[in-house]
Design a protein around this motif. Structure first.
Motif, PDB file in Angstrom:
ATOM      1  N   UNK A 236      39.167  50.872  46.132  1.00  0.00           N
ATOM      2  CA  UNK A 236      37.760  50.749  46.497  1.00  0.00           C
ATOM      3  C   UNK A 236      36.944  51.899  45.913  1.00  0.00           C
ATOM      4  N   UNK A 237      37.539  53.096  45.839  1.00  0.00           N
ATOM      5  CA  UNK A 237      36.817  54.237  45.269  1.00  0.00           C
ATOM      6  C   UNK A 237      36.534  54.006  43.785  1.00  0.00           C
ATOM      7  N   UNK A 238      37.503  53.397  43.082  1.00  0.00           N
ATOM      8  CA  UNK A 238      37.280  53.078  41.672  1.00  0.00           C
ATOM      9  C   UNK A 238      36.174  52.046  41.530  1.00  0.00           C
ATOM     10  N   UNK A 239      36.219  51.010  42.392  1.00  0.00           N
ATOM     11  CA  UNK A 239      35.175  49.988  42.348  1.00  0.00           C
ATOM     12  C   UNK A 239      33.806  50.603  42.615  1.00  0.00           C
ATOM     13  N   UNK A 240      33.735  51.490  43.607  1.00  0.00           N
ATOM     14  CA  UNK A 240      32.458  52.129  43.941  1.00  0.00           C
ATOM     15  C   UNK A 240      31.960  52.979  42.775  1.00  0.00           C
ATOM     16  N   UNK A 241      32.885  53.719  42.125  1.00  0.00           N
ATOM     17  CA  UNK A 241      32.504  54.539  40.974  1.00  0.00           C
ATOM     18  C   UNK A 241      31.995  53.671  39.827  1.00  0.00           C
ATOM     19  N   UNK A 242      32.637  52.526  39.612  1.00  0.00           N
ATOM     20  CA  UNK A 242      32.197  51.621  38.543  1.00  0.00           C
ATOM     21  C   UNK A 242      30.812  51.056  38.837  1.00  0.00           C
ATOM     22  N   UNK A 273      32.768  62.613  36.235  1.00  0.00           N
ATOM     23  CA  UNK A 273      33.918  63.344  36.775  1.00  0.00           C
ATOM     24  C   UNK A 273      34.510  62.609  37.978  1.00  0.00           C
ATOM     25  N   UNK A 274      33.651  62.092  38.849  1.00  0.00           N
ATOM     26  CA  UNK A 274      34.136  61.349  40.007  1.00  0.00           C
ATOM     27  C   UNK A 274      34.886  60.094  39.585  1.00  0.00           C
ATOM     28  N   UNK A 275      34.388  59.425  38.554  1.00  0.00           N
ATOM     29  CA  UNK A 275      35.064  58.216  38.061  1.00  0.00           C
ATOM     30  C   UNK A 275      36.440  58.555  37.508  1.00  0.00           C
ATOM     31  N   UNK A 276      36.514  59.679  36.783  1.00  0.00           N
ATOM     32  CA  UNK A 276      37.789  60.086  36.196  1.00  0.00           C
ATOM     33  C   UNK A 276      38.809  60.408  37.284  1.00  0.00           C
ATOM     34  N   UNK A 563      40.617  44.709  38.047  1.00  0.00           N
ATOM     35  CA  UNK A 563      40.013  44.317  39.317  1.00  0.00           C
ATOM     36  C   UNK A 563      40.959  44.548  40.483  1.00  0.00           C
ATOM     37  N   UNK A 564      40.379  44.931  41.617  1.00  0.00           N
ATOM     38  CA  UNK A 564      41.126  45.026  42.874  1.00  0.00           C
ATOM     39  C   UNK A 564      41.115  43.636  43.497  1.00  0.00           C
ATOM     40  N   UNK A 565      42.282  42.990  43.544  1.00  0.00           N
ATOM     41  CA  UNK A 565      42.372  41.595  43.973  1.00  0.00           C
ATOM     42  C   UNK A 565      42.577  41.515  45.488  1.00  0.00           C
ATOM     43  N   UNK A 566      41.794  40.663  46.120  1.00  0.00           N
ATOM     44  CA  UNK A 566      41.974  40.371  47.542  1.00  0.00           C
ATOM     45  C   UNK A 566      42.513  38.948  47.658  1.00  0.00           C
ATOM     46  N   UNK A 567      43.663  38.756  48.299  1.00  0.00           N
ATOM     47  CA  UNK A 567      44.207  37.396  48.419  1.00  0.00           C
ATOM     48  C   UNK A 567      43.320  36.522  49.285  1.00  0.00           C
ATOM     49  N   UNK A 568      43.297  35.222  48.985  1.00  0.00           N
ATOM     50  CA  UNK A 568      42.543  34.270  49.792  1.00  0.00           C
ATOM     51  C   UNK A 568      43.421  33.822  50.962  1.00  0.00           C
ATOM     52  N   UNK A 569      42.964  34.078  52.173  1.00  0.00           N
ATOM     53  CA  UNK A 569      43.765  33.759  53.354  1.00  0.00           C
ATOM     54  C   UNK A 569      43.158  32.646  54.192  1.00  0.00           C
ATOM     55  N   UNK A 570      41.820  32.568  54.234  1.00  0.00           N
ATOM     56  CA  UNK A 570      41.177  31.582  55.113  1.00  0.00           C
ATOM     57  C   UNK A 570      41.228  30.176  54.530  1.00  0.00           C
ATOM     58  N   UNK A 571      41.088  30.070  53.204  1.00  0.00           N
ATOM     59  CA  UNK A 571      41.091  28.753  52.554  1.00  0.00           C
ATOM     60  C   UNK A 571      42.025  28.780  51.354  1.00  0.00           C
ATOM     61  N   UNK A 572      42.429  27.585  50.917  1.00  0.00           N
ATOM     62  CA  UNK A 572      43.273  27.454  49.726  1.00  0.00           C
ATOM     63  C   UNK A 572      42.543  26.575  48.720  1.00  0.00           C
ATOM     64  N   UNK A 573      42.337  27.114  47.519  1.00  0.00           N
ATOM     65  CA  UNK A 573      41.660  26.387  46.446  1.00  0.00           C
ATOM     66  C   UNK A 573      42.623  26.272  45.280  1.00  0.00           C
ATOM     67  N   UNK A 574      42.875  25.049  44.849  1.00  0.00           N
ATOM     68  CA  UNK A 574      43.824  24.829  43.756  1.00  0.00           C
ATOM     69  C   UNK A 574      43.363  25.575  42.506  1.00  0.00           C
ATOM     70  N   UNK A 575      44.238  26.418  41.970  1.00  0.00           N
ATOM     71  CA  UNK A 575      43.919  27.162  40.755  1.00  0.00           C
ATOM     72  C   UNK A 575      43.381  28.548  40.991  1.00  0.00           C
ATOM     73  N   UNK A 582      33.141  42.548  40.757  1.00  0.00           N
ATOM     74  CA  UNK A 582      32.930  43.120  39.431  1.00  0.00           C
ATOM     75  C   UNK A 582      32.239  44.473  39.572  1.00  0.00           C
ATOM     76  N   UNK A 583      32.084  45.168  38.444  1.00  0.00           N
ATOM     77  CA  UNK A 583      31.424  46.472  38.484  1.00  0.00           C
ATOM     78  C   UNK A 583      29.993  46.352  38.968  1.00  0.00           C
ATOM     79  N   UNK A 584      29.386  45.188  38.755  1.00  0.00           N
ATOM     80  CA  UNK A 584      28.015  44.962  39.222  1.00  0.00           C
ATOM     81  C   UNK A 584      27.968  44.554  40.683  1.00  0.00           C
ATOM     82  N   UNK A 585      29.132  44.403  41.314  1.00  0.00           N
ATOM     83  CA  UNK A 585      29.182  44.003  42.709  1.00  0.00           C
ATOM     84  C   UNK A 585      29.211  42.505  42.919  1.00  0.00           C
TER      85      UNK A 585
END
Length: 608
Positions: A236-242, A273-276, A563-575, A582-585
């Motif tokens: 999350x810190x990397x995502x926030x820095x991006x 520096x924080x990103x590094x 990317x920091x991947x979050x698994x889908x737990x509430x629903x299942x979508x084929x594929x 993303x870096x833009x949020x």
């Protein structure tokens, strides 16, 4: 479980697993003194800790096995198949006791040592048994009559001497050390069980001094849950820095004068520096979760040995690439799938010695288990030299069981994938090994849960190969960002070969679009169509490295990102296997690796 008991269980379980590996090596090379000593030391160490933790059944089993290996390494007892079998049974009992403790059992709830285990260990110590000797160490000088004697129990049925010796380092018990003026051989030593006539007082004293010396700790044990939490925070810190970097880039489009310009320059430098440092924290945290697959592989030689013996088959398992590292979550989740695959190979794949002889093959069958790193993935391949898989028979069985229609699984590759369907089996009668149609379904489910893919190759009469592709680590995945039908998507870079421009019109083969890429015709498939999105103009193609390569058509390629991947737990979508930011949020849907490897289509569907 208190901390001391937990530490003992963790360390003892590592030793128990190594013992099995040593025993199987000793079965192939009975004269290996180094292996004999290693087994002796492992049981001795476990016995000491078990005595300190007041685990009498473990103490008794380890003490008898320690006696056996003391006799084997001195030549007082022969290295026979029954000796190996006895030691394997002892290591199994030790592993069972440790597993019970790990699962929350109290020490007083543990089972006592079985009489059958005590009997086989005593027989091995005394050199009894119908099995012929494998070998006797060539430099042995002690007679067989000097085999270790049974434990001496007190009137209350407890072996107090053995339990005392279990908690006192070797060489410190009463009577073991004598004054310098005493004879070279103390009278008490003459009647010592298993004594071979050689006094080793100095050796024991040196061993004790070495054990008493302070040891520099170069590692610590950390709860896996804490590591997982740390990794999530790092990601999350990397995502926030991006995201902050993107905002700073947008701010830089405006003109700043005077102190504001100086502040902007300082902010840019600080953010860089924080990103590094965030990226370094992320890499260091990931490294703590990486484990060699050998930790998993070392459990399988005994499994293959025991199962092959039950099935009346002669099988040798070879292991390569045990040092290959992968996320610990993947290592932990692969045990059951690989067990099912090995059982399947032994029961369905390799033939009996008689069948192999009739087919012109060596009587001994071979199964290989290999692992290696390939780009951002880990490949694990299990291959046998057995009879292979018959696609015609597979289709017929699937139709009979109502799993597919008459025209289902048209290609051989599709037919091989049928073995992953729930309820599928070619066995007429279920056995203790296989035939219930549940094993291979577990394999595919577990692999895909870890965002991986499994493929099968087989040649009738020559063997079968199962290839598993998995991400090296699960939380952060290198991806290619694409968009189609207004949706932001991410494709795992593990299957991306290159990007090509698509023409307005295509050649067609069998009514399907085809494009030549580097001289080979590849089918073109729409990502929007595969995911069920609205049709759109897709003029960018991505060459996908699948078993059957193809070109995936998308609307645009927007770059690459880890990317920091979050698994889908509430629903299942084929594929779709998960989500990310993303870096833009912006929310990004991550396309599953297995879905892409299968040609942008789900696996073989049930008839319904």
């Amino acid at each position: 479980m208190d901390d001391m008991l937990k530490d003992f269980v963790v360390e003892a379980m590592d030793l128990a697993v190594n013992v099995e590996e040593h025993l199987l090596r000793l079965e192939r090379d009975p004269n290996n003194k180094e292996t004999l000593n290693a087994v002796f030391r492992s049981f001795h160490t476990i016995k000491g800790g078990a005595g300190f933790m007041n685990l009498p059944a473990l103490v008794a089993a380890c003490h008898l096995t320690e006696n056996l290996f003391d006799a084997l390494r001195t030549g007082a007892a022969p290295v026979t198949p029954i000796a190996i079998e006895a030691a394997l049974q002892a290591s199994g009992f030790v592993a069972d006791q440790l597993t019970d403790l790990s699962n929350g059992a109290a020490p007083e709830q543990l089972a006592s040592m079985p009489d059958s285990l005590e009997r086989i260990l005593r027989n091995a110590i005394e050199g009894k048994g119908d099995a012929p000797a494998l070998a006797v160490p060539s430099d042995s000088c002690a007679p067989a009559a000097a085999a270790a004697a049974p434990l001496q129990a007190g009137a209350d049925g407890l072996d107090w001497q053995a339990m005392f010796m279990a908690v006192v380092p070797p060489g410190t018990s009463g009577g073991a050390l004598t004054p310098d003026s005493a004879p070279a051989v103390a009278p008490a030593a003459v009647n010592k069980p298993g004594w071979d006539g050689i006094e080793r007082r100095d050796e024991k004293a040196q061993e004790f001094r070495a054990a008493a010396a302070p040891v520099k700790e170069d590692s610590i044990r950390v709860d896996a849950v804490k590591l997982d939490a740390l990794l999530e925070v790092a990601g999350e810190s990397v995502q926030a820095a991006n995201q902050a970097a993107v905002l700073l880039e947008r701010l830089s489009q405006f003109k700043f004068d005077g102190p504001a310009a100086s502040l902007m320059a300082t902010l840019a430098e600080t953010l860089e520096r924080a990103s590094r440092y965030s990226a370094e924290l992320q890499r260091a945290t990931l490294a703590t979760r990486m484990q060699p697959v050998g930790r998993l592989f070392q459990k399988f030689p005994r499994l293959v040995r025991e199962l092959a013996k039950d099935l009346g088959k002669d099988v040798e398992l070879t292991i390569e690439g045990a040092e290959t590292e992968v996320d610990r979550v993947v290592v932990d989740s692969l045990y059951d799938p690989l067990v099912h695959m090995l059982r399947n190979a032994l029961d369905h794949g390799v033939e009996s010695p008689e069948e192999r002889h009739a087919a012109g093959k060596p009587a001994k069958a071979f199964i290989s288990l290999k692992a290696w790193q390939e780009a951002n993935s880990v490949m694990i391949v299990l291959q046998d030299d057995g009879k292979g898989m018959d696609p015609v028979r597979l289709r017929k069985k699937a139709v009979e069981k109502g799993l597919i229609g008459e025209n289902g699984a048209p290609t051989d590759e599709d037919a091989f994938q049928l073995v992953f369907l729930p309820g599928f089996s070619t066995k007429e009668v279920a056995s203790s090994v296989s035939g219930r149609g549940v094993g291979m379904d577990v394999v595919k489910t577990a692999v895909e849960k870890n965002r991986g893919a499994v493929r099968i190759e087989s040649v009738l009469g020559h063997g079968t190969k199962f290839a598993i592709r998995l991400p090296i680590e699960l939380s952060i995945v290198p991806t290619m960002l694409v968009s189609t039908s207004g949706a932001a998507l991410a494709l795992p870079m593990a299957v991306v070969q290159r990007v090509v421009e698509l023409p307005e019109t295509f050649m067609e083969v069998g009514g399907a679009p085809v494009l030549k890429d580097q001289g080979r015709p590849l089918p073109v498939r729409s990502l929007a169509g595969a995911l069920g999105y609205e049709p759109c103009s897709e003029r960018v193609g991505i060459v996908v490295a699948a078993p059957q390569p193809y070109i995936l058509a998308v609307e645009a390629v927007d770059g690459t990102a880890d990317l920091v991947i979050k698994p889908m737990t509430a629903i299942a979508v084929d594929g779709i296997t998960g989500t990310a930011r993303s870096a833009e949020g912006e929310l990004v849907l991550v396309v599953g690796l297995s879905f892409l490897m299968d040609g942008c289509r789900g696996s073989v569907k049930l008839a319904a």
